[in-house]
Motif scaffolding. Structure first.
Motif, PDB file in Angstrom:
ATOM      1  N   ALA A  85       5.130   0.522   9.942  1.00  0.00           N
ATOM      2  CA  ALA A  85       5.383   1.900   9.522  1.00  0.00           C
ATOM      3  C   ALA A  85       5.782   1.930   8.052  1.00  0.00           C
ATOM      4  CB  ALA A  85       6.493   2.515  10.378  1.00  0.00           C
ATOM      5  N   SER A  86       5.534   3.052   7.413  1.00  0.00           N
ATOM      6  CA  SER A  86       5.874   3.187   6.006  1.00  0.00           C
ATOM      7  C   SER A  86       7.387   3.238   5.828  1.00  0.00           C
ATOM      8  CB  SER A  86       5.242   4.448   5.422  1.00  0.00           C
ATOM      9  OG  SER A  86       5.777   5.609   6.044  1.00  0.00           O
ATOM     10  N   VAL A  87       7.831   2.815   4.653  1.00  0.00           N
ATOM     11  CA  VAL A  87       9.251   2.829   4.327  1.00  0.00           C
ATOM     12  C   VAL A  87       9.445   3.581   3.016  1.00  0.00           C
ATOM     13  CG1 VAL A  87       9.740   0.674   5.519  1.00  0.00           C
ATOM     14  CG2 VAL A  87       9.068   0.619   3.123  1.00  0.00           C
ATOM     15  N   ALA A 118       5.832   3.703   1.142  1.00  0.00           N
ATOM     16  CA  ALA A 118       4.821   2.649   1.041  1.00  0.00           C
ATOM     17  C   ALA A 118       4.722   1.894   2.351  1.00  0.00           C
ATOM     18  CB  ALA A 118       5.150   1.685  -0.098  1.00  0.00           C
ATOM     19  N   ILE A 119       3.546   1.364   2.610  1.00  0.00           N
ATOM     20  CA  ILE A 119       3.331   0.464   3.744  1.00  0.00           C
ATOM     21  C   ILE A 119       3.252  -0.944   3.179  1.00  0.00           C
ATOM     22  CG2 ILE A 119       1.791  -0.208   5.619  1.00  0.00           C
ATOM     23  CD1 ILE A 119       0.875   2.685   5.774  1.00  0.00           C
ATOM     24  N   ALA A 146       0.843  -1.186   0.000  1.00  0.00           N
ATOM     25  CA  ALA A 146       0.000   0.000   0.000  1.00  0.00           C
ATOM     26  C   ALA A 146       0.871   1.225   0.000  1.00  0.00           C
ATOM     27  CB  ALA A 146      -0.888   0.003   1.234  1.00  0.00           C
ATOM     28  N   ALA A 147       0.645   2.108  -0.933  1.00  0.00           N
ATOM     29  CA  ALA A 147       1.309   3.403  -0.960  1.00  0.00           C
ATOM     30  C   ALA A 147       0.250   4.416  -0.571  1.00  0.00           C
ATOM     31  CB  ALA A 147       1.860   3.705  -2.341  1.00  0.00           C
ATOM     32  N   ALA A 148       0.479   5.131   0.541  1.00  0.00           N
ATOM     33  CA  ALA A 148      -0.545   5.990   1.141  1.00  0.00           C
ATOM     34  C   ALA A 148      -1.714   5.094   1.513  1.00  0.00           C
ATOM     35  CB  ALA A 148      -0.933   7.106   0.188  1.00  0.00           C
TER      36      ALA A 148
END
Length: 365
Positions: free
Chosen positions: A155-157, A169-170, A9-11
């Protein structure tokens, strides 16, 4: 078959990514882990862990089984679980849908599975569940599944960047294990596949044959074979490998066919072996057209904007309109700058004209 499925998932946008592995004999998704957590059937009396659940029962009956969920990480993990519906992927192979949402089809046959578990690092927990086949279900093979993923998204990276802009992205890890259910007696079920048709496609400089394959029988089926085409007096053959197709479902098997000419109609034939030992044969023959890829070119349609258009079509009306709009926007911006500059100059002149002037003193004679 498909190994553990990961969702990216991005955003707030999420897309499923599947890692493909060779087809298993019973055509269900293999169990396993992803280095963080795992989901498998319990070992049998010899200690062997089956790659997926295999159940045999009659319509209207129910069976209980146990899944092992494990935390393979270094810290405690809260996991959530869901039942899933087995489906055929578009290009063959088993896949799953309806995870963590309202069930449908075979996914609704599964009940009693825990919704969440919290496991210490390295821990394993036994989770019982039940599979109940609805009364009146026709004999055949069916596919459901069990899915596990982290209850709290990570957390997103950072996945990319360009100058000051960055992309994050998550990445959500998900593991699904298949539950293959045979309703009735397997030896009495029919295995049958059919090739409805074959079409051609050009992928850049490479020709491709898209082979339609339908499973009209009662069992999971996959197969291997050959596709051959003759053009300009020369015959070429290509290996066909069809991953699992669920009963009463279909897929399109893509076969790259380098060397076949594009923009040509030619006779082709397909022969596919399937079933136990590939003793059953599905065949097809007919004419296939591999279209020539469209010739395109890139045109500049505005500041920093480009479009791809057919090479022989000239500049289309919409592209001309974009060019005109772009020029007009530039002109308007230039006019706005000039008008603003003139307005500021007039304001400055007006303020200068309103400044008080000292009167000269005149002498009296």
């Amino acid at each position: 078959m498909n190994q553990p499925i990961r969702s990216l998932a991005a955003a707030v946008v999420m897309a499923a990514l599947a890692v493909v592995t060779p087809v298993l004999p019973a055509a269900a998704a293999p169990a396993g882990g992803n280095g963080q957590f795992g989901l498998t059937p319990v070992p049998d009396s010899t200690g062997r862990v089956a790659p997926y659940f295999t159940l045999t029962m009659a319509a209207g009956e129910s069976v209980t089984d146990i899944a092992l969920v494990s935390n393979e990480g270094q810290v405690a993990e809260k996991l959530k679980l869901s039942r899933a519906t087995g489906v055929t992927a578009g290009n063959g192979g088993s896949a799953f849908s309806q995870e963590f949402t309202k069930c449908s089809g075979t996914g609704c046959w599964v009940s009693g599975l825990a919704g969440e578990v919290t496991l210490p690092a390295g821990a394993v927990e036994r989770l019982p569940f039940m599979v109940r086949v609805p009364a009146g279900t026709p004999d055949g093979q069916y596919l459901a599944g069990l899915t596990v993923e982290a209850a709290v998204p990570p957390a997103s990276v950072k996945v990319g960047g360009n100058g000051k802009a960055t992309a994050r992205a998550i990445i959500i890890s998900r593991v699904t294990v298949g539950v293959a259910v045979t309703v009735g007696v397997l030896s009495k079920l029919t295995t049958r596949m059919r090739i409805p048709g074959v079409s051609g496609q050009a992928i850049g400089p490479t020709a491709r044959l898209n082979i339609g394959l339908a499973n009209t029988g009662q069992t999971f089926a996959h197969g291997t074979g050959k596709a051959s085409c003759t053009a300009a007096g020369k015959s070429r053959s290509f290996t066909v490998y069809a991953s699992t197709i669920l009963p009463h479902d279909q897929a399109v098997i893509a076969v790259n066919a380098p060397g076949l000419p594009e923009g040509v109609t030619m006779p082709c034939a397909v022969r596919l072996g399937y079933g136990n030992g590939n003793r059953l044969i599905a065949t097809w023959s007919g004419l296939v057209t591999v279209p020539a890829p469209p010739r395109t070119r890139i045109i500049h349609t505005g500041p920093g904007a480009y479009s791809i258009v057919p090479a022989a079509a000239g500049i289309p009306v919409w592209a001309i309109a974009l060019l005109v709009i772009g020029v007009l926007l530039l002109l308007l911006a230039a006019v706005a700058v000039v008008l603003r500059w003139r307005h500021r100059r007039r304001e400055a002149t007006r303020r200068t004209g309103e400044m008080p002037r000292h009167r000269r003193r005149s002498g009296v004679t």
